[in-house]
Scaffold this active site. Structure first.
Site, PDB file in Angstrom:
ATOM      1  N   TRP A  70      57.122  -0.679  39.249  1.00  0.00           N
ATOM      2  CA  TRP A  70      57.777   0.025  38.133  1.00  0.00           C
ATOM      3  C   TRP A  70      56.823   0.736  37.129  1.00  0.00           C
ATOM      4  O   TRP A  70      57.284   1.818  36.821  1.00  0.00           O
ATOM      5  CB  TRP A  70      58.771  -1.163  37.522  1.00  0.00           C
ATOM      6  CG  TRP A  70      59.709  -0.670  36.622  1.00  0.00           C
ATOM      7  CD1 TRP A  70      60.180  -1.362  35.410  1.00  0.00           C
ATOM      8  CD2 TRP A  70      60.729   0.488  36.661  1.00  0.00           C
ATOM      9  NE1 TRP A  70      61.126  -0.832  34.667  1.00  0.00           N
ATOM     10  CE2 TRP A  70      61.506   0.332  35.561  1.00  0.00           C
ATOM     11  CE3 TRP A  70      60.917   1.371  37.636  1.00  0.00           C
ATOM     12  CZ2 TRP A  70      62.417   1.201  35.256  1.00  0.00           C
ATOM     13  CZ3 TRP A  70      61.752   2.287  37.156  1.00  0.00           C
ATOM     14  CH2 TRP A  70      62.669   2.571  36.159  1.00  0.00           C
TER      15      TRP A  70
ATOM     16  N   ASP B   1      73.677  -2.397  36.982  1.00  0.00           N
ATOM     17  CA  ASP B   1      72.384  -3.033  37.716  1.00  0.00           C
ATOM     18  C   ASP B   1      72.777  -3.957  38.656  1.00  0.00           C
ATOM     19  O   ASP B   1      72.136  -4.066  39.717  1.00  0.00           O
ATOM     20  CB  ASP B   1      71.315  -3.404  36.710  1.00  0.00           C
ATOM     21  CG  ASP B   1      70.014  -3.405  37.051  1.00  0.00           C
ATOM     22  OD1 ASP B   1      69.592  -3.089  38.099  1.00  0.00           O
ATOM     23  OD2 ASP B   1      69.001  -3.891  36.162  1.00  0.00           O
TER      24      ASP B   1
ATOM     25  N   GLU C  12      61.800 -11.557  40.089  1.00  0.00           N
ATOM     26  CA  GLU C  12      62.056 -12.230  38.878  1.00  0.00           C
ATOM     27  C   GLU C  12      62.759 -13.274  38.794  1.00  0.00           C
ATOM     28  O   GLU C  12      63.081 -14.262  38.095  1.00  0.00           O
ATOM     29  CB  GLU C  12      62.352 -11.120  37.644  1.00  0.00           C
ATOM     30  CG  GLU C  12      61.181 -10.197  37.265  1.00  0.00           C
ATOM     31  CD  GLU C  12      60.264 -10.841  36.442  1.00  0.00           C
ATOM     32  OE1 GLU C  12      60.447 -12.004  36.022  1.00  0.00           O
ATOM     33  OE2 GLU C  12      59.591  -9.865  35.545  1.00  0.00           O
TER      34      GLU C  12
ATOM     35  N   ALA D 220      62.447   1.381  41.364  1.00  0.00           N
ATOM     36  CA  ALA D 220      61.316   2.202  41.409  1.00  0.00           C
ATOM     37  C   ALA D 220      61.044   3.354  42.491  1.00  0.00           C
ATOM     38  O   ALA D 220      60.836   4.314  42.133  1.00  0.00           O
ATOM     39  CB  ALA D 220      60.237   1.493  41.237  1.00  0.00           C
TER      40      ALA D 220
ATOM     41  N   VAL E  72      56.964  -8.830  42.612  1.00  0.00           N
ATOM     42  CA  VAL E  72      57.589 -10.006  42.003  1.00  0.00           C
ATOM     43  C   VAL E  72      58.995  -9.929  42.250  1.00  0.00           C
ATOM     44  O   VAL E  72      59.693  -8.874  42.574  1.00  0.00           O
ATOM     45  CB  VAL E  72      57.355  -9.990  40.392  1.00  0.00           C
ATOM     46  CG1 VAL E  72      58.101  -8.589  40.062  1.00  0.00           C
ATOM     47  CG2 VAL E  72      57.632 -10.984  39.629  1.00  0.00           C
TER      48      VAL E  72
ATOM     49  N   LYS F  94      71.217 -10.721  36.825  1.00  0.00           N
ATOM     50  CA  LYS F  94      71.595  -9.701  37.885  1.00  0.00           C
ATOM     51  C   LYS F  94      70.462  -9.993  39.019  1.00  0.00           C
ATOM     52  O   LYS F  94      71.066 -10.170  40.238  1.00  0.00           O
ATOM     53  CB  LYS F  94      71.787  -8.380  37.915  1.00  0.00           C
ATOM     54  CG  LYS F  94      70.522  -7.455  37.229  1.00  0.00           C
ATOM     55  CD  LYS F  94      69.808  -6.844  38.439  1.00  0.00           C
ATOM     56  CE  LYS F  94      68.607  -6.440  38.174  1.00  0.00           C
ATOM     57  NZ  LYS F  94      67.691  -5.915  38.899  1.00  0.00           N
TER      58      LYS F  94
ATOM     59  N   SER G  57      66.322  -4.137  46.896  1.00  0.00           N
ATOM     60  CA  SER G  57      65.807  -5.099  46.058  1.00  0.00           C
ATOM     61  C   SER G  57      65.212  -6.525  46.434  1.00  0.00           C
ATOM     62  O   SER G  57      65.538  -6.840  47.542  1.00  0.00           O
ATOM     63  CB  SER G  57      67.209  -5.907  45.484  1.00  0.00           C
ATOM     64  OG  SER G  57      67.023  -6.784  44.759  1.00  0.00           O
ATOM     65  N   ARG G  58      64.135  -6.635  45.847  1.00  0.00           N
ATOM     66  CA  ARG G  58      63.101  -7.596  46.191  1.00  0.00           C
ATOM     67  C   ARG G  58      63.816  -8.891  46.102  1.00  0.00           C
ATOM     68  O   ARG G  58      63.716  -9.866  47.004  1.00  0.00           O
ATOM     69  CB  ARG G  58      61.990  -7.652  45.304  1.00  0.00           C
ATOM     70  CG  ARG G  58      60.697  -6.733  45.497  1.00  0.00           C
ATOM     71  CD  ARG G  58      60.819  -5.477  44.815  1.00  0.00           C
ATOM     72  NE  ARG G  58      61.121  -5.515  43.252  1.00  0.00           N
ATOM     73  CZ  ARG G  58      60.080  -5.337  42.531  1.00  0.00           C
ATOM     74  NH1 ARG G  58      58.834  -4.896  42.792  1.00  0.00           N
ATOM     75  NH2 ARG G  58      60.693  -5.592  41.115  1.00  0.00           N
TER      76      ARG G  58
END
Ligand SMILES: NC(=O)C1=CN([C@@H]2O[C@H](COP(=O)(O)OP(=O)(O)OC[C@H]3O[C@@H](n4cnc5c(N)ncnc54)[C@H](O)[C@@H]3O)[C@@H](O)[C@H]2O)C=CC1
Ligand SMILES: O=C(CO)COP(=O)(O)O
Length: 296
Positions: free
Chosen positions: A12, A215, A252, A112, A250, A162, A225-226
């Protein structure tokens, strides 16, 4: 416009550095030296008038304690999450280091990988000071449309929550529960994050706009998305450590699930989906979570 620097050169941080370099020079720094244009040391970055901080949430308090010196800089926080050990929100953590009128928080749908290609998106700069929005939005490139909101806590909770729901959605996909189940989960997740946010004074409109629905729909529907990919791994009974090692970046939602679990117990908020994500991360069988969610 004064000098601007991004702190943190992960996915990011690098994407924001690319975006903020379109109109003028933008500097970047991180704890390890990287071969990126305009890479500077931390001291140089801290002397810039504008800072964008993209360090993972769980690391931020220590980073601020050990490295940050307030010199009247204006700060834009790019992280999304809630501190797991204390349940503190980012704006609470930063408030010990930076006055409210100097800080804003970015939210909204923004992978990102797309921002770094210059693909269009709309983001929100959330701050109690409209001046922060006005000053930072001048740096934004033409492919990003910035909006303003004063609902800092709403944006923060939406952006953090989210990620947990994206894990849930990844589990749903990994278990092949179907699109009906996934849509139900995402819609009920949106209601749940709004209920949680209301407890902390968040505005309903933040959950229906870019920071919430925007989002959430992005992250809970894509293998980009991780957090979603963590969910996919959990559905196949992979060990969490293996999933995170393979991810190498990461996610989160993993720690934020702990924070939401703790806060919802403390404040007696009904958060069934986030709670099941936390229990699955702790080892509960996802099929048992599904049964419990359908029953309660
Ligand atoms: N990647 C994305 O698409 C988006 C990410 N975010 C948020 O931005 C934050 C950062 O995410 P990414 O850059 O994608 O993660 P990443 O895993 O790609 O990079 C994290 C960066 O933080 C640095 N870092 C880790 N611990 C640190 C410490 N103790 N001190 C200093 N630096 C440290 C790492 O060296 C790395 O450069 C997260 O809160 C994430 O949720 C927000 C919007 C989009
Ligand atoms: O916040 C994001 C997009 O807005 C990125 O989501 P992930 O961290 O799940 O990849």
């Amino acid at each position: 416009m004064g000098k601007i620097a991004v702190i943190g050169a992960g996915k990011w941080g690098q994407a924001l550095h690319f975006a903020l370099s379109q109109k003028q020079e933008c500097f970047i720094t991180s704890r390890t030296k990287k071969d990126i244009r305009n890479f500077v040391d931390l001291e140089f970055a801290l002397n810039c008038e504008y800072l964008v901080i993209a360090i993972p949430t769980q690391e931020i308090k220590n980073w601020l304690k050990e490295n940050f010196i307030f010199k009247e800089q204006k700060i834009l926080v790019a992280s999304k999450g809630i501190e797991a050990t204390t349940g503190e929100f980012l704006n609470e953590i930063y408030s010990s280091f930076v006055p409210n009128e100097n800080i804003g928080f970015i939210s909204g749908p923004s992978f990102a990988a797309e921002v770094i290609k210059g693909l269009p998106c709309a983001l929100v700069i959330n701050s109690t000071s409209k001046k922060i929005y006005e000053e930072f939005s001048k740096f934004f490139p033409t492919f990003i449309k910035p909006y303003y909101s004063s609902d800092v806590i709403g944006a923060e909770i939406a952006g953090a929550y989210k990620n947990v729901l994206a894990i849930a959605s990844g589990i749903c996909e990994g278990l092949n529960l179907g699109k009906n189940a996934q849509a139900s989960l995402i819609a009920r997740g949106l209601v749940e994050m709004q209920r949680f946010g209301k407890n902390f004074g968040a505005k309903k409109s933040s959950f229906l706009g870019l920071s919430g629905a925007g989002d959430l729909f992005l992250t809970a529907n894509s293998t980009m998305s991780r957090n979603f990919r963590v969910g996919l791994g959990l559905a196949t009974n992979k060990k969490l450590n293996t999933i995170l090692d393979e991810l190498g970046e990461v996610a989160e939602g993993v720690k934020t699930a702990d924070a939401i679990f703790k806060l919802s117990k403390e404040y007696k908020i009904y958060t069934p989906i986030a709670n099941e994500v936390k229990l699955i991360l702790d080892g509960k069988n996802p099929q048992d979570s599904l049964k419990d969610l359908l029953k309660n």
